[in-house]
Each structure stands twice: as structure tokens, then as C-alpha cells.
Design a protein around this motif. Structure first.
Motif, short mmCIF file in Angstrom:
data_model
loop_
_atom_site.label_atom_id
_atom_site.label_comp_id
_atom_site.label_asym_id
_atom_site.label_seq_id
_atom_site.Cartn_x
_atom_site.Cartn_y
_atom_site.Cartn_z
N GLU A 80 3.83 1.55 -1.42
CA GLU A 80 4.29 1.70 -2.80
C GLU A 80 3.16 2.15 -3.71
OE1 GLU A 80 6.05 -2.05 -3.71
OE2 GLU A 80 7.95 -1.50 -2.78
N ALA A 81 1.96 1.66 -3.43
CA ALA A 81 0.81 2.07 -4.25
C ALA A 81 0.60 3.57 -4.12
CB ALA A 81 -0.44 1.31 -3.81
N ALA A 82 0.78 4.10 -2.91
CA ALA A 82 0.60 5.54 -2.70
C ALA A 82 1.65 6.33 -3.49
CB ALA A 82 0.70 5.87 -1.21
N LEU A 83 2.91 5.88 -3.42
CA LEU A 83 3.97 6.54 -4.20
C LEU A 83 3.63 6.49 -5.68
CD1 LEU A 83 7.31 5.24 -2.65
CD2 LEU A 83 6.05 7.29 -2.06
N ASP A 84 3.18 5.31 -6.08
CA ASP A 84 2.87 5.07 -7.48
C ASP A 84 1.78 6.03 -7.98
OD1 ASP A 84 3.35 3.02 -9.64
OD2 ASP A 84 1.16 2.97 -9.51
N LEU A 85 0.85 6.38 -7.08
CA LEU A 85 -0.26 7.24 -7.47
C LEU A 85 0.09 8.72 -7.33
CD1 LEU A 85 -3.05 5.11 -5.85
CD2 LEU A 85 -2.75 5.51 -8.28
N GLY A 86 1.35 9.00 -6.99
CA GLY A 86 1.79 10.39 -7.00
C GLY A 86 2.01 11.00 -5.64
N ALA A 87 1.92 10.20 -4.56
CA ALA A 87 2.16 10.75 -3.23
C ALA A 87 3.67 10.83 -2.98
CB ALA A 87 1.51 9.86 -2.17
N THR A 88 4.12 11.91 -2.34
CA THR A 88 5.51 11.96 -1.91
C THR A 88 5.63 11.00 -0.73
OG1 THR A 88 5.06 13.70 -0.31
CG2 THR A 88 5.67 14.41 -2.53
N THR A 130 0.83 -1.20 0.00
CA THR A 130 0.00 0.00 0.00
C THR A 130 0.87 1.26 0.00
OG1 THR A 130 -0.26 -0.21 2.38
CG2 THR A 130 -2.09 -0.96 1.02
#
Lengths: 467, 267
Positions: free
Chosen positions: B162-170, B160
Motif C-alpha cells: 500500500e505504501a508503494a501505491l501511495d507513493l505513486g506506483a501502479t 509496504t
């Protein structure tokens, strides 16, 4: 502007090392815009590592990743124009379906109305309209996967990365989702990079299949090429069912195997060269009438597979072949068979015997594979670096690992019609190749013994050690 | 019969456990100086307790206890949660080593923690007082926070983040918007645990409070008892503390029960 690049992602010489082990070994790959590329291979082959390198979750130890011609080594994952569909969905459990999908858009401060429009559009695309308010943990596996795909697509990425997205679903659901993913790819026109260990899935979905093993690319090609013209016995065995047999290339367009000579279409191997021959089970034609056929045999088993029958035939020369046909031939039936020249796939052999490097410890012992082996007395001076040859069928495998001179496990096995060709991996990650009639299973622990008379040694000329 | 015995056993246990608290609660409603004498119902001890206000030494001790508790719990929750995330992302041997190091202070006797902190502060030439007490409390509370956050991290799907980073989160946004919400129950229980550990600490506080008259409840009661008998006002105080803790516990339990039952509804 960006459209001028035919290739969207280019991997150059990528290597990745984990705990001293090279999980990715100088991988190079060109991915075209709009292509559906599948990385296919058994677990531990480096396919997921490659995907994670592209996504930016890990960094390469060597090599570059180019996006539209620019190196993206310094670009963190949240700034890469890729989105990922994870194997275990990785939905945010504290958010509902709508907020999961809107997550990335909200971070980008896109106006509420626009977010709403886009979320509803992707929900429609994955057939999950009316599920906006549902708690993600109340959804079934297939529904969660749809939400994960919607979440990855809503940001309109240039490349969609999919890491075994269907692995956790049951067979029927998996087949439905395969069709939907293929449709989505055609409709969206963006590049898909898909990772799977399921060869059927890879052949169904892809424009290009990349077969990997031990961190190296084995073959890149269209599903047809990979299936019809595997480059080595690993690919042949991994993709679909196949008969892999030892053969000899007599001369151009003429090959001998299973005790007979056949016409084929391959050239350039040389004369009387040992080769591997691959025949797909559906390419052997089988008849009750034995007159005029290339070879004959007896059916030993016949299983109905839905569309075709899967049969095992023992040839008169003692080789076992797998054959598929729409007609059933009962066990015990004497049959005649023939193979068309175009259906015979000839491959260069990786090796014809085991080769190790070692050192002479005493006139009757050598050291190789990190162990000491007994040999018949030799005149070569002690301490000489030597090259060791052991024939495949002269290696003894012991059930009890401690009974062997070195311990190892069965790493890979291939049935060659009349024997098994086994790859044994030793404790120190070296490989020993063995021909045997015994049946082993992948992962079996065993001990390796070699009789002294079967260890052939020749000195290696090493000029550095001369004086 | 078997059922009756089982019931009797549990009631006996509960009585043994709660009798002392119950006795104090009952005798908080009488004026007798000596515990055990009943001189008729009265709420005078309660009014006495509050008439002293925050300026009385008891009032100061209460305020100190609460403020040190909140401060130490807040700091150790922040430190402990971040440490847990760090340890969770370590590999193999390093992770085992740090986990072991985290366990040692919890098993270490309070008195040793207290004495060694005292020696440390003296050696560093730090004047002891409010700040050193807070620091000392942070040091023994933090491992408990780590321990209460760890299981929540383990339950989390590691992808999760990595998913957040993947979706554009710093990385910072991913921590706040994805990891924290998932480990929040562990963080909250870590905070409460740290708070309760801090307010009932005696040994460590005694060694780190310095000589300027700083007291928390434990050290105040200890000093009071040594002067000759317990002040009767402590009885209503104990009763109130007990009720507050009980209320806190009930709130937490009801909250977690509701969380697991109802599905959130989108507005």
C-alpha cells in the motif's frame, strides 16, 4: 485555481461493510485546507477505515469522497495527491533510507539532481541528515518513523494521512514527535488527517477533533469544545478524566445531582427530565472549611500526580467523586466542596431504560434478544408483537455465561458516582444497559438474567397484522 | 565420552548417507565394466562420456533433463509466485481451501500423478512428447514454489504494498519494485527446488514422454538397466552431477550468509 475551495476533502454519507458488519455508518465530514484534523476513538470505531477510504486502499459501499469538489471514487490510490504515514512505518526493507524516500520521485521520472535536492531537504526537516546510506532496518523505531514521514512529505502531497504514527514509540519519544509533527504542520501549511486512539495526542495536535464510536461520528469540534462540552457520556468519558453522574434537570439553569441542587447554564431540556451531568475533576473546588459550601464529604484517597493531587471524596450522601487540586487533602479529612454553574456540563440521556422488541410466545413467555424469557401471566393474546421495557437496575449479570438467558460481554462501562452503568453486548450484537454496584472489566464474558416480574411488556399496534 | 559418542553417531550417519555416492565417484576413475572391480586408475570413462557429444542418446538425455528442468522450473516459479501472492491476499475459508488444494498434489504419489496426467493427455488427444513432459513437471513443481514463497509473504509488512501505491506506483510497479524484492529469497529457493524435482523425476516423465524416443536421464538409465547392466559411463556422469549440485548448494548458502551479515553500501 484550486485555492477557491475552502473545503479540501468532503466525506458524504460514507459507509463500509466488512463481513456483514457495518464498520462505517453514514459518516459525513468536511475538512478545510490546511486544517489538522484528528479522527479519535477506541479500536474498531472506524477511524482507520475512514483513512484508508480517503487514501483509496479500500472502496466505500455507500457515499462519496470529494476532493476539491470532485468525486474521487474512480481515482486509484497511486493517482491521489495524498501520502500516508503508516502505523508500522511500512518502509521498504530492501532499500536504504535515501532510496526509500526517493522511491516515489524516481517513479515520476524526476531528474536525478532534483530528486537529490528534495530528498536532502526532507531529511533535514525530519533531522535525519547523514542517514542517507543507512539500511532502514538498522534504525530505531523513532528514526524509522522520521524516514516514513520524510518519504510521505517528499512528494509534496496536498494532504498528509497519518495512521497512528506514534503508537509504537515510547512515551518520551512520542511527546517529542508530537511537537515536531505540529511544527511540521505549521511550517508546511498542508492538510493533515491524523488517526489515533490517544485522546491526549488528539487534544495536543489538532485544530479539529472528530470523536468516533462504532462507525459513527459522535462529536466534531475544537479540542476545547470536545473537552469542555462533550455531547454525550461516551465522549465525556473518552476525553480526559471526568465525573459522570445521573441528574435531573429541574428547570432551565437548575439541575439536581448527588442529592443536591445546583445552578447551571444549560437551558431547553424541559422540566424534571433525567440527564447525564459531567464535571471535570479539576472543576470541583475543595476546602477544609465546610461552612457555606454546597456539599460536604470525606477524602478517601489522595495520590500525587506530579503537578496536582488526584483525590477521591465520598460525599455525605454516598457518592464518590474524583477531584484534582494543587493542595493535598489527607484521607479522612472532612472537606467542603462547590461547583461553579459554568463548569457543569448537562447532557441529554440516550435512554432511561432498556427497550426491546419482542413477541409473546405463550401467556407466560416472550421472545426478545433472540431468547425466550419467562414473564408473569398476561392476558395479551399469544403471537402479539410487544415492546419490552427493563429498568437498568433490574438486570442480573451472572459470572458464568451459561447461567444467563443470553450470553454477552462487557462492552463499555461508566462510573456514575454511586454505581456502574454498563453496556453489555450480546452474541448477536445487541446492547443491554445495566446499572450495578459490582465491578466488571471490559471484555468480561457473562450471562444476563432478568426476573419475570421486572420484564414490562406492552403490545405494539401493528396495523399490517390486524386482519 | 558422551561427546565422543555423539560425534561417532553423526559420522556414522554421514558415512551411511554418502558411501554410495563416494563408491560411484571412486569407481568412475577405472575402466572396469562391472562396478566393484578396480582395474587401475583411468579417466577413460570421462573422455568416453564427452566424446559421444550431444548426439549420443546419453547426451540427448542429459540435454533434455537440463532443458526440461530449466523450463519447468521457470514456468512453475512464475505461476507459483503469483499464486502465492493471490492466496496470501485471500480471506478466511477461501484461503484455507486453496492451501489444502495446493497441498494435495505434493502428497499424491508420483505414480498416480503420472498415470492421471497420461489419461488426461490421451483424453484431450494431445500428442505426448517434450511439451507434455514440461507441462507435467510444471504441474507437480508449482505447489512447492507456492510453499516456499508463502513464508516470505508472511514475513513481509503488508503495508509496504500500500505504501508503494501511495507513493505513486501502479499495482504492477508495486509488485515488481516492492513485493518481488522482498520475497526474492523464497522465489529463488522455489526455482531451485522445482529444478531439482524436475531433473530427478522418473515416474511422471515415464508416463508423459510419449513413444517417440524422448528420454530424460532417469528414463534413459531405467531403459539402459533393463537392456542389461548399467553403462559404465554413468559413473562419471553421477559424479559430475553430484559435484554440480554440491557447488550450487554451497553458492546459495554462502550467498544467504553474506546477505544477512553485510549492510549494502551506497555508491
Amino acid at each position: 485555481m484550486a485555492e477557491q475551495y475552502e473545503s479540501i476533502i468532503r466525506l458524504e454519507n460514507l459507509s463500509k461493510i466488512y463481513d456483514g458488519k457495518k464498520v462505517l455508518d453514514h459518516v459525513g465530514l468536511d475538512i478545510k485546507r490546511g486544517e489538522f484534523v484528528t479522527l479519535l476513538g477506541p479500536s474498531g470505531c472506524g477511524k482507520t477505515t475512514t483513512l484508508r477510504l480517503i487514501a483509496g486502499f479500500i472502496r466505500a459501499d455507500e457515499g462519496r469522497i470529494l476532493l476539491e469538489g470532485k468525486d474521487i471514487a474512480g481515482v486509484p490510490p497511486h493517482q491521489r495527491p495524498f501520502n500516508t504515514v503508516f502505523q508500522r512505518y511500512a518502509l521498504f526493507p530492501h532499500l536504504d533510507v535515501y532510496d526509500n524516500i526517493a522511491f516515489g520521485l524516481k517513479l515520476k521520472k524526476i531528474p536525478e539532481a532534483e530528486i537529490d535536492k528534495r530528498v536532502r531537504r526532507v531529511l533535514k526537516m525530519v533531522a535525519m541528515t547523514d542517514y542517507e546510506d543507512r539500511d532502514v532496518e538498522s534504525l530505531s523505531g523513532g528514526q524509522q518513523q522520521r524516514v516514513a514521514i520524510a518519504r510521505a512529505l517528499v512528494g509534496e502531497p496536498k494532504v498528509l494521512l497519518l495512521d497512528e504514527p506514534l503508537a509504537a514509540l515510547d512515551r518520551k519519544m512520542r511527546e517529542d514527535m508530537q511537537l515536531e509533527i505540529k511544527e511540521m504542520h505549521q511550517k508546511l501549511g498542508i492538510t493533515f488527517i491524523y488517526v489515533t486512539h490517544d485522546q491526549e495526542e488528539a487534544l495536543t495536535l489538532s485544530d479539529t477533533v472528530v470523536v468516533m464510536r462504532d462507525g459513527k461520528i459522535q462529536q466534531i469540534g475544537s479540542p476545547r469544545d470536545i473537552y469542555n462540552e462533550p455531547v454525550n457520556s461516551f465522549v465525556a468519558d473518552f476525553i480526559g478524566d471526568s465525573n459522570i453522574l445521573n441528574g435531573t434537570m429541574i428547570r432551565d439553569k437548575r439541575v439536581a445531582f448527588i442529592g443536591h441542587e445546583f445552578d447551571c447554564v444549560d437551558i431547553g431540556f424541559g422540566e424534571n427530565v433525567p440527564v447525564d451531568v459531567v464535571i471535570r475533576p479539576e472543576d470541583i473546588y475543595i476546602k477544609k472549611d465546610t461552612t457555606g459550601e454546597q456539599f460536604t464529604g470525606t477524602v478517601t484517597s489522595c495520590i500525587f500526580k506530579g503537578i496536582h493531587y488526584n483525590m477521591l471524596v465520598q460525599t455525605d450522601e454516598g457518592y464518590e467523586l474524583e477531584i484534582q487540586d494543587y493542595n493535598a487533602f489527607e484521607p479522612g479529612t472532612v472537606v467542603g466542596m462547590h461547583i461553579h454553574a459554568g463548569d457543569i456540563q448537562v447532557m441529554k440521556k440516550d435512554r432511561v431504560c432498556n427497550n426491546f422488541e419482542g413477541e409473546l410466545l405463550s401467556p407466560t413467555s416472550v421472545r426478545f434478544l433472540d431468547a425466550e424469557w419467562e414473564i408473569p401471566e398476561t392476558q395479551i393474546p399469544v403471537g402479539t408483537k410487544i415492546s419490552v421495557q427493563v429498568a437498568f437496575n433490574k438486570v442480573n449479570l451472572q459470572d458464568n455465561p451459561v447461567d444467563g438467558t443470553v450470553e454477552g460481554e462487557i462492552y463499555f462501562m461508566l462510573y456514575k458516582g454511586d454505581r456502574y452503568h454498563i453496556t453489555v453486548r450480546t452474541k448477536n450484537d445487541e446492547y443491554i444497559y445495566v446499572d450495578t454496584n459490582d465491578i466488571w472489566d471490559k471484555g468480561d464474558q457473562l450471562g444476563v438474567k432478568i426476573a419475570p416480574r421486572n420484564i414490562k411488556i406492552t403490545p405494539i399496534k401493528d396495523y399490517k397484522d390486524d386482519d | 565420552m558422551k561427546k565422543f559418542l555423539a560425534q561417532a553417531y553423526i559420522w556414522l550417519l554421514l558415512i551411511i548417507l554418502y558411501a554410495p555416492i563416494l563408491i560411484i565417484a571412486i569407481f568412475s576413475f577405472t575402466e572396469a565394466k562391472v562396478l566393484g572391480n578396480w582395474t587401475g586408475f583411468s579417466v577413460k570413462l570421462y573422455t568416453n562420456l564427452f566424446s559421444g557429444g550431444v548426439s549420443s542418446s546419453l547426451g540427448k538425455a542429459i540435454i533434455n533433463t537440463l532443458s526440461i528442468g530449466v523450463l519447468a522450473a521457470a514456468i512453475s516459479t512464475a505461476l507459483g509466485s503469483l499464486a502465492a501472492i493471490g492466496i496470501f491476499n485471500m480471506r478466511g475459508r477461501a484461503r484455507k481451501a486453496i492451501t489444502l488444494l495446493n497441498d494435495v498434489p505434493m502428497l499424491n504419489p508420483d505414480i498416480i500423478t503420472g498415470v492421471s496426467l497420461f489419461i488426461l493427455f490421451v483424453a484431450l488427444g494431445i500428442t505426448q512428447g517434450y511439451a507434455t513432459v514440461v507441462l507435467a513437471h510444471v504441474s507437480f513443481c508449482t505447489p512447492y514454489v507456492v510453499l516456499s514463497v508463502m513464508p516470505k509473504l508472511r514475513q513481509m509488512n503488508p503495508n509496504t504494498y500500500e505504501a508503494a501505491l501511495d507513493l505513486g506506483a501502479t499495482p504492477g510497479q508495486a509488485l515488481r519494485k516492492v513485493i518481488l524484492p522482498q520475497i526474492r529469497p523464497g522465489v529463488v529457493s522455489g526455482f531451485i527446488l522445482a529444478f531439482t524435482l524436475s531433473i530427478d523425476d522418473f515416474a511422471v516423465t515415464l508416463f508423459t514422454k510419449g513413444n517417440y524416443g524422448l528420454d530424460n536421464l532417469s528414463t534413459y538409465i531405467y531403459a539402459d538397466a533393463r537392456k542389461g547392466g548399467l553403462t559404465p559411463e554413468l559413473r562419471p556422469l553421477m559424479t559430475i552431477i553430484f559435484l554440480v549440485v554440491l557447488a550450487l548448494l554451497l553458492i546459495i548458502n554462502i550467498r544467504s550468509m553474506r546477505n544477512s551479515k553485510t549492510k549494502r553500501i551506497r555508491i
